[in-house]
Write a protein that holds these residues in place. Structure first.
Motif, PDB file in Angstrom:
ATOM      1  N   TRP A 270       0.537  13.934  -0.584  1.00 56.24           N
ATOM      2  CA  TRP A 270       0.799  14.373  -1.947  1.00 56.24           C
ATOM      3  C   TRP A 270       0.084  13.431  -2.896  1.00 56.24           C
ATOM      4  CZ3 TRP A 270       4.137  18.472  -2.946  1.00 56.24           C
ATOM      5  CH2 TRP A 270       4.379  18.713  -4.306  1.00 56.24           C
ATOM      6  N   GLY A 271      -0.803  13.963  -3.692  1.00 50.48           N
ATOM      7  CA  GLY A 271      -1.484  13.100  -4.670  1.00 50.48           C
ATOM      8  C   GLY A 271      -0.433  12.390  -5.483  1.00 50.48           C
TER       9      GLY A 271
ATOM     10  N   ASP B 165      -2.730  15.679   8.549  1.00 50.28           N
ATOM     11  CA  ASP B 165      -2.136  14.713   7.622  1.00 50.28           C
ATOM     12  C   ASP B 165      -1.250  13.738   8.361  1.00 50.28           C
ATOM     13  OD1 ASP B 165      -1.697  16.805   4.677  1.00 50.28           O
ATOM     14  OD2 ASP B 165      -3.432  15.846   5.588  1.00 50.28           O
ATOM     15  N   ALA B 166      -0.484  14.223   9.316  1.00 46.84           N
ATOM     16  CA  ALA B 166       0.375  13.310  10.056  1.00 46.84           C
ATOM     17  C   ALA B 166      -0.474  12.239  10.752  1.00 46.84           C
ATOM     18  CB  ALA B 166       1.190  14.085  11.077  1.00 46.84           C
ATOM     19  N   GLU B 167      -1.578  12.664  11.358  1.00 44.61           N
ATOM     20  CA  GLU B 167      -2.424  11.685  12.046  1.00 44.61           C
ATOM     21  C   GLU B 167      -3.026  10.693  11.063  1.00 44.61           C
ATOM     22  OE1 GLU B 167      -5.244  13.362  14.704  1.00 44.61           O
ATOM     23  OE2 GLU B 167      -3.800  14.793  15.514  1.00 44.61           O
ATOM     24  N   ARG B 168      -3.437  11.221   9.904  1.00 48.02           N
ATOM     25  CA  ARG B 168      -4.049  10.306   8.931  1.00 48.02           C
ATOM     26  C   ARG B 168      -3.043   9.303   8.442  1.00 48.02           C
ATOM     27  NH1 ARG B 168      -7.628  13.358   4.568  1.00 48.02           N
ATOM     28  NH2 ARG B 168      -5.847  14.751   4.406  1.00 48.02           N
TER      29      ARG B 168
ATOM     30  N   ILE C 107       7.015   7.170  -0.587  1.00 49.45           N
ATOM     31  CA  ILE C 107       7.915   8.005  -1.403  1.00 49.45           C
ATOM     32  C   ILE C 107       7.876   9.411  -0.812  1.00 49.45           C
ATOM     33  CG2 ILE C 107       8.235   9.081  -3.651  1.00 49.45           C
ATOM     34  CD1 ILE C 107       8.887   6.322  -3.952  1.00 49.45           C
ATOM     35  N   LEU C 108       9.052   9.935  -0.517  1.00 52.88           N
ATOM     36  CA  LEU C 108       9.126  11.294   0.024  1.00 52.88           C
ATOM     37  C   LEU C 108       9.415  12.271  -1.104  1.00 52.88           C
ATOM     38  CD1 LEU C 108      11.292  10.863   3.228  1.00 52.88           C
ATOM     39  CD2 LEU C 108       8.895  11.459   3.123  1.00 52.88           C
ATOM     40  N   ARG C 109       8.412  13.085  -1.415  1.00 52.17           N
ATOM     41  CA  ARG C 109       8.662  14.082  -2.462  1.00 52.17           C
ATOM     42  C   ARG C 109       9.659  15.122  -1.985  1.00 52.17           C
ATOM     43  NH1 ARG C 109       7.303  11.410  -6.711  1.00 52.17           N
ATOM     44  NH2 ARG C 109       5.107  10.975  -6.947  1.00 52.17           N
ATOM     45  N   VAL C 110       9.565  15.484  -0.723  1.00 52.62           N
ATOM     46  CA  VAL C 110      10.536  16.407  -0.126  1.00 52.62           C
ATOM     47  C   VAL C 110      10.953  15.803   1.203  1.00 52.62           C
ATOM     48  CG1 VAL C 110      10.909  18.697   0.842  1.00 52.62           C
ATOM     49  CG2 VAL C 110       9.469  18.429  -1.170  1.00 52.62           C
ATOM     50  N   GLY C 111      12.256  15.721   1.439  1.00 51.89           N
ATOM     51  CA  GLY C 111      12.690  15.178   2.716  1.00 51.89           C
ATOM     52  C   GLY C 111      13.699  14.071   2.504  1.00 51.89           C
ATOM     53  N   THR C 112      14.505  13.814   3.509  1.00 55.36           N
ATOM     54  CA  THR C 112      15.541  12.783   3.424  1.00 55.36           C
ATOM     55  C   THR C 112      15.051  11.498   4.074  1.00 55.36           C
ATOM     56  OG1 THR C 112      17.046  14.597   3.806  1.00 55.36           O
ATOM     57  CG2 THR C 112      17.988  12.401   3.776  1.00 55.36           C
TER      58      THR C 112
ATOM     59  N   ARG D  25       0.867  -1.177   0.000  1.00 55.21           N
ATOM     60  CA  ARG D  25       0.000   0.000   0.000  1.00 55.21           C
ATOM     61  C   ARG D  25       0.904   1.227   0.000  1.00 55.21           C
ATOM     62  NH1 ARG D  25      -1.855   0.067   4.774  1.00 55.21           N
ATOM     63  NH2 ARG D  25      -3.761   1.244   4.434  1.00 55.21           N
ATOM     64  N   THR D  26       0.827   2.014  -1.078  1.00 54.53           N
ATOM     65  CA  THR D  26       1.815   3.081  -1.275  1.00 54.53           C
ATOM     66  C   THR D  26       1.252   4.439  -0.910  1.00 54.53           C
ATOM     67  OG1 THR D  26       1.109   3.471  -3.531  1.00 54.53           O
ATOM     68  CG2 THR D  26       2.848   1.844  -3.191  1.00 54.53           C
ATOM     69  N   LEU D  27       2.211   5.304  -0.646  1.00 55.41           N
ATOM     70  CA  LEU D  27       1.835   6.669  -0.307  1.00 55.41           C
ATOM     71  C   LEU D  27       2.953   7.604  -0.744  1.00 55.41           C
ATOM     72  CD1 LEU D  27      -0.124   8.540   1.317  1.00 55.41           C
ATOM     73  CD2 LEU D  27       1.454   8.283   3.206  1.00 55.41           C
ATOM     74  N   ALA D  28       2.589   8.738  -1.309  1.00 53.92           N
ATOM     75  CA  ALA D  28       3.574   9.789  -1.587  1.00 53.92           C
ATOM     76  C   ALA D  28       3.304  10.941  -0.630  1.00 53.92           C
ATOM     77  CB  ALA D  28       3.459  10.268  -3.023  1.00 53.92           C
ATOM     78  N   MET D  29       4.335  11.422   0.004  1.00 52.70           N
ATOM     79  CA  MET D  29       4.112  12.509   0.961  1.00 52.70           C
ATOM     80  C   MET D  29       5.284  13.485   0.955  1.00 52.70           C
ATOM     81  SD  MET D  29       4.741  10.460   4.489  1.00 52.70           S
ATOM     82  CE  MET D  29       5.124  11.863   5.497  1.00 52.70           C
ATOM     83  N   VAL D  30       5.081  14.554   1.691  1.00 55.85           N
ATOM     84  CA  VAL D  30       6.089  15.586   1.821  1.00 55.85           C
ATOM     85  C   VAL D  30       6.408  15.735   3.288  1.00 55.85           C
ATOM     86  CG1 VAL D  30       6.453  18.077   1.692  1.00 55.85           C
ATOM     87  CG2 VAL D  30       5.425  16.896  -0.219  1.00 55.85           C
ATOM     88  N   CYS D  31       7.678  15.668   3.627  1.00 53.52           N
ATOM     89  CA  CYS D  31       8.051  15.831   5.029  1.00 53.52           C
ATOM     90  C   CYS D  31       9.459  16.406   5.112  1.00 53.52           C
ATOM     91  CB  CYS D  31       7.983  14.487   5.734  1.00 53.52           C
ATOM     92  SG  CYS D  31       8.302  14.619   7.495  1.00 53.52           S
ATOM     93  N   PRO D  32       9.616  17.730   4.979  1.00 51.96           N
ATOM     94  CA  PRO D  32      10.954  18.308   5.121  1.00 51.96           C
ATOM     95  C   PRO D  32      11.515  17.943   6.476  1.00 51.96           C
ATOM     96  CG  PRO D  32       9.322  20.024   4.710  1.00 51.96           C
ATOM     97  CD  PRO D  32       8.591  18.739   4.842  1.00 51.96           C
ATOM     98  N   ASP D  33      12.788  17.668   6.517  1.00 53.58           N
ATOM     99  CA  ASP D  33      13.383  16.988   7.668  1.00 53.58           C
ATOM    100  C   ASP D  33      12.954  17.565   9.004  1.00 53.58           C
ATOM    101  OD1 ASP D  33      16.513  16.610   5.871  1.00 53.58           O
ATOM    102  OD2 ASP D  33      14.585  15.629   5.703  1.00 53.58           O
ATOM    103  N   GLY D  34      12.281  16.733   9.772  1.00 50.90           N
ATOM    104  CA  GLY D  34      11.891  17.130  11.119  1.00 50.90           C
ATOM    105  C   GLY D  34      10.751  18.115  11.181  1.00 50.90           C
TER     106      GLY D  34
END
Lengths: 371, 364, 259
Positions: free
Chosen positions: B219-220, B245-248, B258-263, B204-213
């Motif tokens: 992310w669609g 979003d974090a809770e969801r 997949i992290l669109r933004v973030g390490t 089950r995949t997800l793309a998201m954005v999470c700049p470090d910390g």
């Protein structure tokens, strides 16, 4: 005739008397030869404007540029067969001329309104950006932008916003019972902060194109110079400026107390209202065309005061001309030396702040007295 | 006499304003009328308009279309060294800097006067205002379409190559892309035939954005998961707000992120996410700038598809990504991506701590 | 009523209902006379002056004025450093049109007014470079330039030293006797009123006042009621002239009677 204080004291160091006498001689010269300063300032402004047209990033020989400029500005000198490359003519007429005019008129608007505002509020420490009228105009303009209005509608909304903001500052200061002291400056800060938060709310709700426009406004920019924007700025400035120029002697009278002013037959309240309205109009036009350019309205009247004295009959026009010079020179610097879109507001703040510190240090409470 | 004297005294202070007004009247002068170019070719731009391109064609003044021009015309000599904001130049794709070494010689000035100083044979791509000066400013992106749609990209290719008078090249680029994409997709399909797990056992995949910390945002995905038979668990959800979003995400508990933004490394260490299935299995991967930083760059789409496929089904697919990328750059740019370049492109250090990323290393 | 006459009758003012500052005051001044207003701090002298000026509307009573009024306020701070000439020029506000600037004739009139007060040589000096006495004279000149019939002064001697106080009193006398202006001034010093004024108005309390010629009103009884301190009328000879003045008897010792 009372003899007691007719002559200066007979004792005292000679040098001081000579100095005072020469100072008063300079003052007398200035007062009796009142044409000197305006002619000097006018010449300086005209020369700077023409020279600004000659410099820029486009590689053009100086003489060619001078030739084109002269033909453009003198109405009879337009040759039948224009021998210049069209691109060079285009650069001067379509890129540089509107920008130089925009910078100058914006500076004049700010200088004029700054001097009027300082006279109105009896406090030399205010400027349009400090009493909230610039931010109020920006807020009004943001309102117009959110509804996708353009041109004159934006100016009208900015005017409304600036007027309400300035009225709010005054009203708040009156509530605090400090109509021309520190309370006024504080009220200006509060109202300004409120308007800026409104602008940020607009930023949150805006789409991309609106957002870039709004961001430009907060920082002040002179990039969008075209004949339309120049006239959009010049029209209201001419109108408001004329009214202020006609009322410039009355501004002197506003520094008297309320009873005093009444006894001289001055209707302080209506005079204040008119001046507030005109200042808001001018600042609104300037903000809607080139964003919030700060510090000019505060610093330039000070410089003008050292040049021509505090009498508003001379101060208002001198401040306008100096303001035009100031913004024009800054814009030339960013256009030719920096060659990038640095926000004008940033540069005026960078240059204006140390300048005003310098002025404080030099004057050290001479030249104005405040409570 | 007194009256004149008094009038002069009044008027002398109006002098500067009169002077400025006088100068402003020059704005009403007739502006220069630019003649039509003597020799011109007409092309149809992305908005369907006819645009006259002066002959001979000297090059592009690209603005922010610099990489579009390079990718879609393969003609670096057609780029004028003006009109690109220097700061932006250093942020983007890295591979083309090796393919075309002279690309970043220093600061380009991007103000209007410098741009206008160039020959009329140059075509301006990002400054529609140069039309006022009689210069050609064709639209190269169709409006109203998403920038990563295939037809958008093909239109850009066509228009750019028409402007540069190399329509054949444009055709070739489009056909090569279609072929390559078809080959890569077919290759994945063949390898997965018969061994694709049933839907409930696929990740089950997800793309998201999470700049470090920092904050978190869904992310669609828009990933090629449909072909790979994947379910994007954020499908149908719009980004609501950072905390929710974090809770969801914690509730949905994806297996593959997949992290669109973030390490990825920082994400895997973050105490917030330790309960996630994806973190437990270390199946969190950061975007690779060259491959999927900007999905509307023609070079990357087949490679990005293979990259994702190999990470999602690591046991079912052979590691062929290096070969595919190498073949692409040889084909399109006649440039050989050696092992060092490939390691750099695939950003092995970025995702080195994630499960299975070592499949992209060179095999000795 | 001729030009320069001034009278009020039944005058009363209250800041809030039933809190009267003064009530039922009455007086009359004719042209060329000097009226002195006396009262302790907070008795409403400035309020009364404002009402006479017309800047404040009285709660009851009427004021009848014929002629122009000019006002000389107490020394004040100006926000900007105007020159003496600019300050005097301000007095011509009624004559200069709303949208006009002062003409050369106006500036000449201002210079003349400065000459009259003896400060023509300081015309271009900034206000703040002058001493207190000079500043007060500049404000005087400002009132003179308007060529009014009635002059109202708010505590003109309070902030000055003795020499300047004398100068100001001389001016008041000259304006009234030689230039035939009506002068109304408020003061803390009964001996000033005694020296220069023709009439006096003592503000003794809410409805309590004493008005009339100075020789009657400034009696020792009235002054004791006003200030709570004995003031003695003293006559003596000075430079072959008979001088009469009021002298306060200060009682600084703690055991002495008085406030």
């Amino acid at each position: 005739m009372p003899q007691a204080f007719q002559n200066p004291p007979p004792y005292g160091p000679r040098l001081k008397i000579v100095f005072l006498n020469s100072l008063s001689a300079v003052r007398e010269f200035r007062s009796s030869h009142q044409w000197f300063m305006p002619v000097l300032l006018t010449l300086a402004l005209m020369v700077t404007m023409v020279c600004s047209l000659l410099i820029g990033a486009y590689p053009m020989s100086f003489w060619r540029a001078g030739d084109i400029t002269l033909s453009l500005t003198l109405p009879w000198a337009w040759p039948e067969e224009a021998t210049w490359p069209l691109m060079e003519l285009a650069v001067i007429q379509m890129i540089r001329l509107p920008r130089v005019l925009l910078a100058t008129v914006a500076g004049m608007a700010l200088g004029l309104s700054g001097a009027a505002l300082q006279g109105l509020m009896r406090n030399p420490l205010v400027g349009p950006d400090l009493v909230g009228v610039s931010s109020g105009a920006a807020l009004g303009g943001v309102f117009a932008i959110m509804f996708y209005w353009t041109g004159a509608a934006v100016v009208a909304m900015a005017f409304l916003g600036g007027l309400l903001a300035l009225g709010g500052t005054f009203g708040l200061a009156k509530l605090a019972r400090s109509a021309d002291g520190i309370g006024l400056i504080l009220s200006g800060i509060f109202v300004g902060a409120f308007c800026v938060s409104g602008v940020c709310l607009g930023l949150f709700l805006a789409d991309d194109h609106q957002m870039s426009q709004i961001v430009h406004w907060i920082m002040g920019y002179l990039n969008e110079a075209s004949p339309e924007t120049v006239w959009l700025l010049t029209g209201p400035t001419i109108f408001g400026g004329s009214v202020l120029m006609l009322l410039r002697w009355r501004l002197n009278l506003l520094s008297l107390g309320d009873v005093d002013a009444f006894s001289m037959g001055i209707r302080v309240r209506s005079l204040r209202l008119v001046i507030i309205a005109m200042v808001s109009l001018i600042v609104a036009a300037q903000v809607s065309v080139s964003g919030v350019i700060g510090w000019v309205g505060l610093v330039v009247p000070h410089c003008a005061r050292t040049l021509v004295g505090p009498d508003h009959r001379r101060l208002l026009p001198a401040s306008a001309v100096l303001g035009g010079l100031f913004v024009l020179l800054i814009d030339d610097f960013s256009r030719v030396v920096l060659r990038s879109d640095v926000a004008t507001g940033t540069l005026t703040a960078l240059i204006g702040t140390p300048f005003i510190c310098f002025l404080f240090w030099r004057k050290r409470n001479k030249g104005w007295i405040h409570d | 006499m007194i009256f004149i004297h008094r009038l002069l005294r009044e008027l002398i202070w109006f002098g500067p304003f009169a002077g400025v007004f006088f100068l402003a009247l020059a704005l009403f002068r007739q502006g220069p009328i630019f003649p039509k170019p003597g020799q011109a070719r007409t092309i149809i731009d992305a908005a369907g308009e006819n645009v006259a391109i002066t002959q001979p064609f000297q090059g592009f003044i690209p603005g922010w279309h610099l990489f579009d021009v390079l990718q879609k015309t393969h003609r670096p000599e057609a780029l004028a060294k003006v009109g690109v904001n220097h700061g932006w130049l250093t942020e983007r794709l890295s591979v083309l800097y090796w393919v075309y070494p002279g690309l970043n010689p220093g600061a380009f000035s991007d103000d209007l006067e410098s741009i206008l100083a160039h020959d009329r044979g140059y075509v301006y791509l990002a400054r529609p205002e140069v039309k006022r000066f009689g210069l050609a400013a064709p639209t190269i992106m169709p409006s109203g379409r998403p920038p990563d749609a295939e037809d958008t990209m093909f239109t850009m290719v066509r228009v750019l190559n028409d402007i540069a008078d190399q329509s054949g090249q444009g055709q070739f680029i489009i056909e090569s892309f279609k072929l390559e994409k078809a080959l890569v997709e077919a290759g994945v399909e063949i390898e997965l035939t018969g061994v694709l797990p049933p839907p409930e056992r696929r990740p089950r995949t997800l793309a998201m954005v999470c700049p470090d910390g920092e904050w978190t945002r869904l992310w669609g995905s828009g990933m090629a998961d449909l072909k790979l038979g994947l379910t994007d668990i954020s499908d149908g959800m719009s980004a609501a707000g950072r905390e929710s979003d974090a809770e969801r995400i914690l509730y949905m508990n994806p297996d593959f992120i997949i992290l669109r933004v973030g390490t990825a490394e920082v994400f895997l260490r973050d105490p917030r996410w330790q309960g996630l299935e994806a973190v437990r299995r270390r199946r969190v991967y950061s975007n690779i700038t060259d491959l999927n930083g900007y999905t509307y760059d023609l070079d990357n789409i087949p490679g990005a598809y293979r990259w994702l496929a190999e990470l999602v089904y690591p046991d079912l697919l052979q590691p062929r990504l290096r070969g595919i990328l190498r073949a692409h750059y040889l084909n399109s740019y006649q440039f050989y991506l050696n092992d060092f370049y490939l390691d750099y492109l695939l950003q092995l250090d970025l995702n080195g701590g994630s499960s299975g990323y070592n499949r992209f290393e060179r095999h000795s | 009523m001729s030009e320069g006459d001034f009278s009020f009758i039944g005058l009363g003012h209250a800041y809030s209902p039933e809190k009267w500052i003064f009530r039922n005051y009455q007086s009359q001044v004719t042209r060329g006379q000097v009226l002195a207003l006396l009262g302790p701090n907070g008795s409403g002298k400035t309020t009364l002056l404002k009402i006479l000026l017309g800047a404040l509307t009285q709660t009851e009573g009427s004021v009848s004025v014929s002629g122009q009024i000019a006002f000389v306020p107490q020394l004040f701070q100006v926000a900007f450093d105007y020159s003496a000439l600019d300050m005097v020029l301000m007095g011509l506000a009624k004559k200069v049109g709303l949208f006009s600037q002062p003409a050369a004739a106006d500036e000449e009139a201002a210079l003349k007014a400065l000459e009259r007060v003896g400060l023509a040589h300081m015309a271009y000096r900034p206000f703040h470079e002058m001493s207190g006495g000079q500043r007060q004279l500049v404000i005087f000149a400002r009132a003179l330039v308007a060529e009014a019939d009635i002059l109202i002064l708010d505590e003109p001697t309070s902030a000055l030293d003795l020499k300047n106080q004398n100068a100001v009193l001389k001016w008041i006398d000259r304006l009234a006797r030689q230039e035939n202006l009506t002068v109304i001034f408020s003061t803390h010093h009964p001996h000033h009123a005694y020296a220069v004024a023709d009439q006096a108005l003592l503000m003794l309390g809410e409805s309590d006042y004493a008005a009339g010629p100075v020789s009657e009103v400034l009696s020792e009884t009235n002054l004791w009621r006003l200030y709570g301190l004995p003031l003695k009328r003293v006559s003596f000879e000075y430079e072959q002239k008979a001088v009469e003045t009021l002298v306060p008897v200060f009682r600084p010792r703690a055991d002495e009677p008085g406030i």
